[in-house]
Design a protein around this motif. Structure first.
Motif, PDB file in Angstrom:
ATOM      1  N   ALA A   1       0.820  -1.221   0.000  1.00 39.08           N
ATOM      2  CA  ALA A   1       0.000   0.000   0.000  1.00 39.08           C
ATOM      3  C   ALA A   1       0.847   1.262   0.000  1.00 39.08           C
ATOM      4  O   ALA A   1       1.887   1.338   0.653  1.00 39.08           O
ATOM      5  CB  ALA A   1      -0.917  -0.008   1.223  1.00 39.08           C
ATOM      6  N   LYS A   2       0.384   2.254  -0.758  1.00 35.36           N
ATOM      7  CA  LYS A   2       1.000   3.591  -0.699  1.00 35.36           C
ATOM      8  C   LYS A   2       0.326   4.330   0.452  1.00 35.36           C
ATOM      9  O   LYS A   2      -0.886   4.427   0.508  1.00 35.36           O
ATOM     10  CB  LYS A   2       0.720   4.353  -1.995  1.00 35.36           C
ATOM     11  CG  LYS A   2       1.475   3.808  -3.190  1.00 35.36           C
ATOM     12  CD  LYS A   2       2.485   4.840  -3.694  1.00 35.36           C
ATOM     13  CE  LYS A   2       3.247   4.372  -4.924  1.00 35.36           C
ATOM     14  NZ  LYS A   2       3.788   3.013  -4.858  1.00 35.36           N
ATOM     15  N   ILE A   3       1.147   4.850   1.345  1.00 36.46           N
ATOM     16  CA  ILE A   3       0.598   5.495   2.541  1.00 36.46           C
ATOM     17  C   ILE A   3       0.488   7.005   2.308  1.00 36.46           C
ATOM     18  O   ILE A   3       1.444   7.653   1.893  1.00 36.46           O
ATOM     19  CB  ILE A   3       1.510   5.209   3.753  1.00 36.46           C
ATOM     20  CG1 ILE A   3       1.592   3.693   4.021  1.00 36.46           C
ATOM     21  CG2 ILE A   3       1.035   5.962   4.987  1.00 36.46           C
ATOM     22  CD1 ILE A   3       0.290   3.017   4.362  1.00 36.46           C
TER      23      ILE A   3
ATOM     24  N   ASP B   1       1.577  -1.590  10.950  1.00 36.54           N
ATOM     25  CA  ASP B   1       1.257  -0.164  10.910  1.00 36.54           C
ATOM     26  C   ASP B   1       2.098   0.590  11.940  1.00 36.54           C
ATOM     27  O   ASP B   1       2.784   1.546  11.624  1.00 36.54           O
ATOM     28  CB  ASP B   1      -0.247   0.105  11.069  1.00 36.54           C
ATOM     29  CG  ASP B   1      -0.877  -0.633  12.234  1.00 36.54           C
ATOM     30  OD1 ASP B   1      -0.162  -1.345  12.957  1.00 36.54           O
ATOM     31  OD2 ASP B   1      -2.104  -0.505  12.427  1.00 36.54           O
TER      32      ASP B   1
ATOM     33  N   PHE C   1      -1.980  10.707   3.810  1.00 40.86           N
ATOM     34  CA  PHE C   1      -2.840  11.165   4.902  1.00 40.86           C
ATOM     35  C   PHE C   1      -3.820  12.233   4.435  1.00 40.86           C
ATOM     36  O   PHE C   1      -3.563  12.932   3.449  1.00 40.86           O
ATOM     37  CB  PHE C   1      -1.981  11.669   6.067  1.00 40.86           C
ATOM     38  CG  PHE C   1      -1.067  10.609   6.594  1.00 40.86           C
ATOM     39  CD1 PHE C   1      -1.552   9.618   7.433  1.00 40.86           C
ATOM     40  CD2 PHE C   1       0.264  10.545   6.197  1.00 40.86           C
ATOM     41  CE1 PHE C   1      -0.728   8.603   7.890  1.00 40.86           C
ATOM     42  CE2 PHE C   1       1.107   9.531   6.647  1.00 40.86           C
ATOM     43  CZ  PHE C   1       0.604   8.560   7.494  1.00 40.86           C
TER      44      PHE C   1
ATOM     45  N   LEU D   1      -5.211   8.508   8.181  1.00 40.30           N
ATOM     46  CA  LEU D   1      -4.739   7.729   7.035  1.00 40.30           C
ATOM     47  C   LEU D   1      -5.757   7.837   5.904  1.00 40.30           C
ATOM     48  O   LEU D   1      -6.967   7.762   6.137  1.00 40.30           O
ATOM     49  CB  LEU D   1      -4.585   6.262   7.452  1.00 40.30           C
ATOM     50  CG  LEU D   1      -4.155   5.302   6.339  1.00 40.30           C
ATOM     51  CD1 LEU D   1      -2.721   5.581   5.908  1.00 40.30           C
ATOM     52  CD2 LEU D   1      -4.294   3.858   6.796  1.00 40.30           C
TER      53      LEU D   1
ATOM     54  N   LYS E   1      13.343  10.923  -2.023  1.00 42.43           N
ATOM     55  CA  LYS E   1      14.761  10.701  -2.299  1.00 42.43           C
ATOM     56  C   LYS E   1      15.215  11.585  -3.458  1.00 42.43           C
ATOM     57  O   LYS E   1      14.473  11.781  -4.416  1.00 42.43           O
ATOM     58  CB  LYS E   1      14.930   9.263  -2.761  1.00 42.43           C
ATOM     59  CG  LYS E   1      15.554   8.241  -1.842  1.00 42.43           C
ATOM     60  CD  LYS E   1      16.898   8.305  -1.435  1.00 42.43           C
ATOM     61  CE  LYS E   1      17.542   7.335  -0.576  1.00 42.43           C
ATOM     62  NZ  LYS E   1      18.448   7.473   0.340  1.00 42.43           N
TER      63      LYS E   1
ATOM     64  N   GLN F   1      17.745  12.462  -6.742  1.00 40.92           N
ATOM     65  CA  GLN F   1      18.095  11.667  -7.924  1.00 40.92           C
ATOM     66  C   GLN F   1      19.172  10.633  -7.576  1.00 40.92           C
ATOM     67  O   GLN F   1      20.081  10.919  -6.808  1.00 40.92           O
ATOM     68  CB  GLN F   1      18.612  12.635  -8.995  1.00 40.92           C
ATOM     69  CG  GLN F   1      18.676  12.061 -10.377  1.00 40.92           C
ATOM     70  CD  GLN F   1      17.271  11.886 -10.964  1.00 40.92           C
ATOM     71  OE1 GLN F   1      16.364  12.642 -10.666  1.00 40.92           O
ATOM     72  NE2 GLN F   1      17.116  10.876 -11.787  1.00 40.92           N
TER      73      GLN F   1
ATOM     74  N   ARG G   1      -0.208  14.225  14.610  1.00 37.83           N
ATOM     75  CA  ARG G   1      -0.262  14.348  13.159  1.00 37.83           C
ATOM     76  C   ARG G   1       0.726  13.375  12.526  1.00 37.83           C
ATOM     77  O   ARG G   1       1.610  12.841  13.198  1.00 37.83           O
ATOM     78  CB  ARG G   1       0.035  15.787  12.714  1.00 37.83           C
ATOM     79  CG  ARG G   1       1.389  16.274  13.131  1.00 37.83           C
ATOM     80  CD  ARG G   1       1.753  17.652  12.612  1.00 37.83           C
ATOM     81  NE  ARG G   1       3.166  17.866  12.879  1.00 37.83           N
ATOM     82  CZ  ARG G   1       3.663  18.250  14.040  1.00 37.83           C
ATOM     83  NH1 ARG G   1       2.880  18.491  15.048  1.00 37.83           N
ATOM     84  NH2 ARG G   1       4.952  18.386  14.220  1.00 37.83           N
ATOM     85  N   TYR G   2       0.541  13.188  11.226  1.00 31.86           N
ATOM     86  CA  TYR G   2       1.397  12.257  10.492  1.00 31.86           C
ATOM     87  C   TYR G   2       2.175  13.021   9.433  1.00 31.86           C
ATOM     88  O   TYR G   2       1.782  14.101   9.013  1.00 31.86           O
ATOM     89  CB  TYR G   2       0.542  11.166   9.836  1.00 31.86           C
ATOM     90  CG  TYR G   2      -0.283  10.395  10.837  1.00 31.86           C
ATOM     91  CD1 TYR G   2       0.307   9.456  11.667  1.00 31.86           C
ATOM     92  CD2 TYR G   2      -1.655  10.630  10.979  1.00 31.86           C
ATOM     93  CE1 TYR G   2      -0.427   8.756  12.610  1.00 31.86           C
ATOM     94  CE2 TYR G   2      -2.408   9.935  11.921  1.00 31.86           C
ATOM     95  CZ  TYR G   2      -1.788   8.997  12.731  1.00 31.86           C
ATOM     96  OH  TYR G   2      -2.524   8.318  13.661  1.00 31.86           O
ATOM     97  N   SER G   3       3.283  12.446   9.007  1.00 37.27           N
ATOM     98  CA  SER G   3       4.029  13.079   7.924  1.00 37.27           C
ATOM     99  C   SER G   3       4.720  11.997   7.110  1.00 37.27           C
ATOM    100  O   SER G   3       4.769  10.838   7.513  1.00 37.27           O
ATOM    101  CB  SER G   3       5.059  14.062   8.491  1.00 37.27           C
ATOM    102  OG  SER G   3       5.908  13.385   9.394  1.00 37.27           O
ATOM    103  N   GLN G   4       5.252  12.400   5.956  1.00 40.68           N
ATOM    104  CA  GLN G   4       5.904  11.440   5.093  1.00 40.68           C
ATOM    105  C   GLN G   4       7.357  11.797   4.893  1.00 40.68           C
ATOM    106  O   GLN G   4       7.719  12.976   4.963  1.00 40.68           O
ATOM    107  CB  GLN G   4       5.161  11.369   3.781  1.00 40.68           C
ATOM    108  CG  GLN G   4       3.902  10.553   3.982  1.00 40.68           C
ATOM    109  CD  GLN G   4       3.124  10.366   2.728  1.00 40.68           C
ATOM    110  OE1 GLN G   4       2.520  11.299   2.227  1.00 40.68           O
ATOM    111  NE2 GLN G   4       3.146   9.153   2.230  1.00 40.68           N
ATOM    112  N   PRO G   5       8.184  10.800   4.652  1.00 40.00           N
ATOM    113  CA  PRO G   5       9.600  11.104   4.471  1.00 40.00           C
ATOM    114  C   PRO G   5       9.817  11.983   3.242  1.00 40.00           C
ATOM    115  O   PRO G   5       9.046  11.913   2.287  1.00 40.00           O
ATOM    116  CB  PRO G   5      10.260   9.740   4.289  1.00 40.00           C
ATOM    117  CG  PRO G   5       9.179   8.731   4.211  1.00 40.00           C
ATOM    118  CD  PRO G   5       7.885   9.377   4.528  1.00 40.00           C
TER     119      PRO G   5
END
Ligand SMILES: Cc1cc2nc3c(=O)[nH]c(=O)nc-3n(C[C@H](O)[C@H](O)[C@H](O)COP(=O)(O)OP(=O)(O)OC[C@H]3O[C@@H](n4cnc5c(N)ncnc54)[C@H](O)[C@@H]3O)c2cc1C
Ligand SMILES: Nc1ncnc2c1ncn2[C@@H]1O[C@H](COP(=O)(O)O)[C@@H](O)[C@H]1O
Lengths: 245, 322
Positions: free
Chosen positions: A15-17, A119, A19, A26, A220, A222, A213-217
């Motif tokens: 799954a792609k996570i 999770d 929010f 989620l 990356k 190049q 709250r949630y966050s994403q990395p």
């Protein structure tokens, strides 16, 4: 033998996570939910132990109604009955208190869990429940046999394996190769529909922690490609640019 | 009052993961005007324990009862709680590991404390508010958690902070907790240690092989590169499923999660379940003959080529540059 298997209802491993609601929830759109892969190992071993020794397997999920298809799947795989504690499982302590409360009323010989949920990846619910019940907990368990009232198990330790014998009751966090994942067959799916699934309300537990709250990395950067004729350059780059050598 | 740090001991010395936990504990202590105390259990070298000072601790409590030398989360949590009472600790730190999580969890249940595992950075402390950031969904996201309980137990992920080395020494005190027989009912019947010198969770560099290695008989070039780099070795799930490599080398969502400084993937396609186990790495190098392999999207450096040609050349280049 009475076995309790605690299962999580979690997004599929591919799954792609993302929010929603200002990063407080989620985004469940398009996500397929599954039984936690480690919980699936625990369930498979529980069903095998029941086949060997007789007894019952109860599955327990602390979660909302949307997880019932996964609970039915566990019944189809071979559990006899199920309990769902109707609550959003946001904090390990809260979840553990619910599991411990159910366990206190039922005298299970074994409480099997996954080594971790995929999770929250905490790996703490088994220890919390073990302590709340005043019984030992071990994780990650890779091999489990029962002889009389003794469990013979192997667990992974840093860089190796340890073999233990411990008296029941126990709480165990499971991982492969304790058993192979089981796929429900047609008969299992049919009988699962009529197996009891009891919904209970949670016991009150103080909020010890709140997910704010949630966050994403950060994405990356190049990838720097190094032509195969010049692979030796990699060593210099790792030293001077990435500074990891 | 002090911040209490539970450390793991290997061969008489403080493990690397625990060294970072001490630095983390010392940083938290600074934020709340406290000191950091380390709890070490079982057989350990007094001078090695004093090294805890180098990472920021002022004091080490050492409970050396031989019964505590064997990893026992029940007994360890019991002793940790006794130490927390003695020190008046409101914040307890462990390094995230199988043992660390188990000890943290059992201590949390005893203390009615919140236990948060997988923390990736220092907390934000503002008056009574205490917030931490943790990794969730196997590294695919983070959660900011507001901890409300009076006592807080934090399991720190590798690389959350860099272990400082100041050269200071901590004072080592003997700690004599009450040991409860009920925590020693399990009997260890056998232990199998792999002969690998470096464990994956401790390693700074990991060289990992996938199905592209074609068979267990082909692992030598990978082992040679690992040796030249002083690296530990890992593998993808199918490789351990096929018994090409031992199970404890399996990295990924359903295997071990690693966060080395350098991860070198050899013949691994980069399935999302594999990436989930390595996304905490500082730098990722991918060697794959297929330029479309998904792993390149998650890599810092990539080489499109045949591993059996590339690996020996890399090994040679490292040997030559030493
Ligand atoms: C629930 C679930 C959980 C899972 N958990 C995990 C997990 O924890 N860890 C994990 O790793 N997987 C896991 N998987 C499996 C995962 O989906 C992939 O199948 C697996 O990671 C693929 O392994 P691989 O990259 O070694 O093999 P492959 O996908 O077969 O890739 C081999 C690669 O080698 C390359 N190659 C071949 N020959 C050469 C050569 N001579 N030189 C250079 N490159 C070459 C190929 O181009 C290819 O990219 C899980 C799957 C499921 C369903
Ligand atoms: N909401 C839940 N309901 C039932 N069991 C759970 C729940 N959350 C965690 N568990 C069990 O506890 C194990 C460890 O979870 P965790 O501590 O979150 O990594 C899981 O593999 C499950 O077996």
């Amino acid at each position: 033998m009475k076995i309790l298997v605690c299962i999580t209802n979690v997004p599929d491993t591919t799954a792609k996570i993302a929010f929603v609601d200002s990063d407080t929830k989620l985004n469940k759109t398009g996500i397929q939910f599954i039984i936690g892969p480690y919980d699936d190992y625990a369930l498979a071993r529980a069903v095998e132990l029941k086949e060997q020794h007789g007894g019952t397997v109860t599955v327990l999920n602390v979660g909302e109604a949307e997880g019932e298809p996964q609970i039915r799947k566990a019944l189809a795989i071979g559990a006899d009955d199920a309990i769902r504690v109707n609550a959003e499982p946001t904090d390990s302590y809260f979840v553990a208190a619910q599991i411990a409360h159910i366990a206190q009323q039922n005298n299970y010989d074994l409480i099997l869990m996954g080594r971790e949920s995929i999770d929250y990846n905490s790996g703490v619910v088994h220890g919390l429940v073990g302590e709340m019940l005043g019984i030992p907990s071990f994780s990650p368990v890779m091999k489990l046999d029962i002889e009389g009232t003794t469990a013979k198990l192997a667990r992974e330790i840093d860089g190796g394996k340890e073999y233990l014998e411990a008296p029941l009751p126990l709480v165990l966090g499971c991982q492969e190769p304790i058993a192979e994942w089981k796929i429900p067959n047609m008969r299992g799916i049919m009988t699962a529909r009529t197996k009891p699934l009891q919904v209970v309300e949670p016991v009150a537990v103080e909020d010890l922690a709140i997910n704010e709250r949630y966050s994403q990395p950060a994405p990356k950067g190049q990838c720097k490609m190094i032509p195969v004729e010049e692979v030796e350059k990699l060593i210099t780059l790792l030293r001077t640019e990435a500074k990891v050598l | 009052m002090s911040v209490l740090v539970f450390v793991e001991i290997d061969n008489g010395s403080i493990k690397k993961l625990s060294q970072e936990a001490i630095t983390y504990g010392a940083e938290v202590a600074r934020m709340i005007n406290a000191t950091a105390t380390v709890l070490a259990l079982g057989a350990a070298d007094e001078s090695a324990l004093a090294q805890a000072g180098s990472f920021g601790a002022t004091k080490v409590l050492h409970a050396s009862d031989p019964k505590l030398t064997h990893e026992n989360s029940m007994a360890y949590a019991d002793v940790l709680v006794q130490a927390a009472h003695q020190e008046g600790s409101k914040v307890i730190i462990v390094a995230k590991s199988g043992l660390g999580d188990a000890v943290a969890a059992r201590a949390a249940a005893k203390l009615k404390a919140s236990v948060i595992s997988g923390i990736t950075s220092l907390p934000e402390i503002n008056g009574n508010s205490f917030k931490v950031t943790r990794s969730i969904y196997t590294g695919k996201a983070f959660a900011t958690v507001d901890i409300r309980s009076e006592i807080k137990i934090l399991a720190i992920r590798k690389n959350a902070v860099e272990a400082t080395e100041t050269g200071n020494m901590a004072t080592v005190e003997t700690f004599s907790p009450a040991l409860n027989d009920a925590n020693f009912t399990a009997k260890v019947t056998d232990v199998e240690k792999s002969n690998a010198e470096l464990s994956l969770t401790e390693a700074d560099i990991i060289v990992s092989g996938g199905r592209g290695m074609k068979g267990p008989e082909n692992w030598q070039p990978l082992l040679d590169l690992a040796k030249a780099l002083g690296a530990a070795t890992g593998c993808s799930k199918p490789v351990s499923d096929l018994d090409w490599r031992p199970h404890h080398e399996h990295i990924g969502q359903t295997g071990i999660k690693v966060a080395p400084n350098l991860y070198i993937a050899c013949g691994i396609s980069g399935a999302i379940q594999h990436l989930a186990g390595v996304n905490g790495s500082k730098c990722i190098v991918v060697i794959n003959k297929d330029p479309e392999a998904p792993f390149f999207k998650a890599a810092d450096y990539g080489i499109v080529g045949d591993i059996f040609e590339v690996l020996p050349r890399l090994t040679k280049a490292i040997e030559a540059s030493k």
